[in-house]
Design a protein around this motif. Structure first.
Motif, PDB file in Angstrom:
ATOM      1  N   LEU A  56       5.527   3.785  -1.252  1.00 53.23           N
ATOM      2  CA  LEU A  56       6.098   3.406   0.034  1.00 53.23           C
ATOM      3  C   LEU A  56       5.031   2.740   0.892  1.00 53.23           C
ATOM      4  CD1 LEU A  56       8.322   3.442   2.209  1.00 53.23           C
ATOM      5  CD2 LEU A  56       7.576   5.765   2.803  1.00 53.23           C
ATOM      6  N   SER A  57       5.284   1.483   1.220  1.00 53.10           N
ATOM      7  CA  SER A  57       4.413   0.759   2.152  1.00 53.10           C
ATOM      8  C   SER A  57       5.178   0.584   3.452  1.00 53.10           C
ATOM      9  CB  SER A  57       4.025  -0.606   1.585  1.00 53.10           C
ATOM     10  OG  SER A  57       3.324  -0.472   0.366  1.00 53.10           O
ATOM     11  N   MET A  58       4.562   0.985   4.553  1.00 51.95           N
ATOM     12  CA  MET A  58       5.285   0.954   5.816  1.00 51.95           C
ATOM     13  C   MET A  58       4.383   0.464   6.942  1.00 51.95           C
ATOM     14  SD  MET A  58       7.847   3.836   7.381  1.00 51.95           S
ATOM     15  CE  MET A  58       6.675   4.946   8.151  1.00 51.95           C
ATOM     16  N   SER A  60       4.914   0.506  11.003  1.00 49.66           N
ATOM     17  CA  SER A  60       5.795   0.919  12.086  1.00 49.66           C
ATOM     18  C   SER A  60       4.947   1.379  13.263  1.00 49.66           C
ATOM     19  CB  SER A  60       6.720   2.046  11.633  1.00 49.66           C
ATOM     20  OG  SER A  60       6.051   3.301  11.667  1.00 49.66           O
ATOM     21  N   SER A  64       1.196   3.082   9.628  1.00 49.62           N
ATOM     22  CA  SER A  64       1.025   1.882   8.812  1.00 49.62           C
ATOM     23  C   SER A  64       0.146   2.236   7.631  1.00 49.62           C
ATOM     24  CB  SER A  64       0.392   0.749   9.627  1.00 49.62           C
ATOM     25  OG  SER A  64       1.251   0.303  10.647  1.00 49.62           O
ATOM     26  N   THR A  66       0.072   2.591   2.903  1.00 46.26           N
ATOM     27  CA  THR A  66       0.778   2.751   1.636  1.00 46.26           C
ATOM     28  C   THR A  66       0.454   4.114   1.053  1.00 46.26           C
ATOM     29  OG1 THR A  66       0.707   0.371   1.177  1.00 46.26           O
ATOM     30  CG2 THR A  66       1.087   1.829  -0.693  1.00 46.26           C
ATOM     31  N   PRO A 123      12.521   4.168   9.376  1.00 47.91           N
ATOM     32  CA  PRO A 123      13.377   3.162   8.726  1.00 47.91           C
ATOM     33  C   PRO A 123      14.810   3.659   8.541  1.00 47.91           C
ATOM     34  CG  PRO A 123      11.252   3.297   7.625  1.00 47.91           C
ATOM     35  CD  PRO A 123      11.289   4.423   8.616  1.00 47.91           C
ATOM     36  N   ILE A 218       9.620  -2.497  12.574  1.00 46.61           N
ATOM     37  CA  ILE A 218       9.434  -1.700  11.353  1.00 46.61           C
ATOM     38  C   ILE A 218       9.582  -2.596  10.132  1.00 46.61           C
ATOM     39  CG2 ILE A 218      10.342   0.180   9.933  1.00 46.61           C
ATOM     40  CD1 ILE A 218      11.334   1.522  12.418  1.00 46.61           C
ATOM     41  N   ALA A 220       9.298  -1.893   5.819  1.00 43.52           N
ATOM     42  CA  ALA A 220       9.077  -0.879   4.782  1.00 43.52           C
ATOM     43  C   ALA A 220       9.429  -1.460   3.425  1.00 43.52           C
ATOM     44  CB  ALA A 220       9.909   0.372   5.053  1.00 43.52           C
TER      45      ALA A 220
END
Length: 252
Positions: A56-58, A60, A64, A66, A123, A218, A220
């Motif tokens: 999961l790379s995010m 927000s 922030s 991975t 998300p 956001i 993701a």
């Protein structure tokens, strides 16, 4: 109903190969009538549960980076994510999403952060009411008389003119590969992209899911390492130790 249990590792995905997106005119029903396209989309069964390992790379307002995440979710029920440091396998936290609340346990800080389920920095793909549909590209638009259909290259686009929402369909697998929500001024609110579909048994899964929400700032990306569906989920607990402090997430 026969229980389906699929374990889809990346090596399996590589062997199975991705599906091409070339339209076979013989298999396109009724001159692309919207109702028939919707029927083809609805023909895919929606699992009752999912267990998955994802990268999961995010990006927000609250996080922030991975990391790896183990996801457990019963359709329409709670969703649990256990986060680990990529490459180290050390669990650093857990997130539990319910119908009305979000809980994030920071294992390092020994704190529990809470918010209501519509917290804007999470998300929307993890909203439990339709998380499986969003994570597995099984979104099902309703049959409405105002649905419009057009063909763009080798894709079909279903437009919900009342909701300002567009669904791009790949007719080679009859799955939605892009959803786009706009407001009344045609400004993009959020979008979902599904790609790198692979086939196991009679089902297709997207290996990559991209969520964008300019309105909430956001981005993701989910990249699946493994997927199991319709497996029983015994517990979705945060496993909190005693003495954890509670912190309410700030409203934006």
């Amino acid at each position: 109903m026969r229980k389906i249990a699929l374990i889809c590792a990346l090596v399996v995905a590589g062997c199975a190969g991705t599906r091409t997106s070339v339209v076979d005119p013989v298999n396109v029903p009724n001159l692309f009538e919207a109702a028939t396209v919707l029927d083809s989309i609805w023909a895919h069964p929606v699992p009752s549960s999912i267990k998955a390992q994802v990268q999961l790379s995010m990006d927000s307002p609250i996080h922030s980076g991975t990391m790896m995440a183990d996801i457990s979710h019963r359709r329409g029920d709670s969703l649990l994510m256990a986060f680990t440091v990529r490459g180290l396998g050390i669990e650093v936290g857990r997130a539990l999403v319910t119908r009305d609340s979000i809980f994030f346990y920071d294992r390092l800080a020994q704190s529990l952060h809470t918010a209501d389920s519509n917290y804007p920095a999470i998300p929307a793909i993890f909203t439990v009411q339709d998380a499986i549909e969003n994570m597995l590209a099984l979104i099902r638009p309703t049959h409405q008389s105002h649905m419009q259909l057009e063909q763009v290259s080798d894709r079909l686009v279903l437009a919900d003119t009342l909701q300002n929402r567009a669904y791009t369909v790949d007719p080679s697998i009859w799955r939605i590969i892009h959803v786009e929500q706009r407001d009344s001024t045609d400004t993009l609110i959020e979008s979902l992209y599904f790609s790198d579909f692979f086939t196991v048994g009679e089902m297709q899964f997207p290996q990559r899911v991209v969520y964008r929400s300019p309105a909430s700032d956001i981005n993701a990306i989910l990249h699946y390492r493994s997927i199991q569906i319709n497996e029983p989920i015994v517990s979705m607990s945060l496993n909190l130790p005693s003495g954890v402090s509670r912190v309410s997430l700030p409203e934006r």
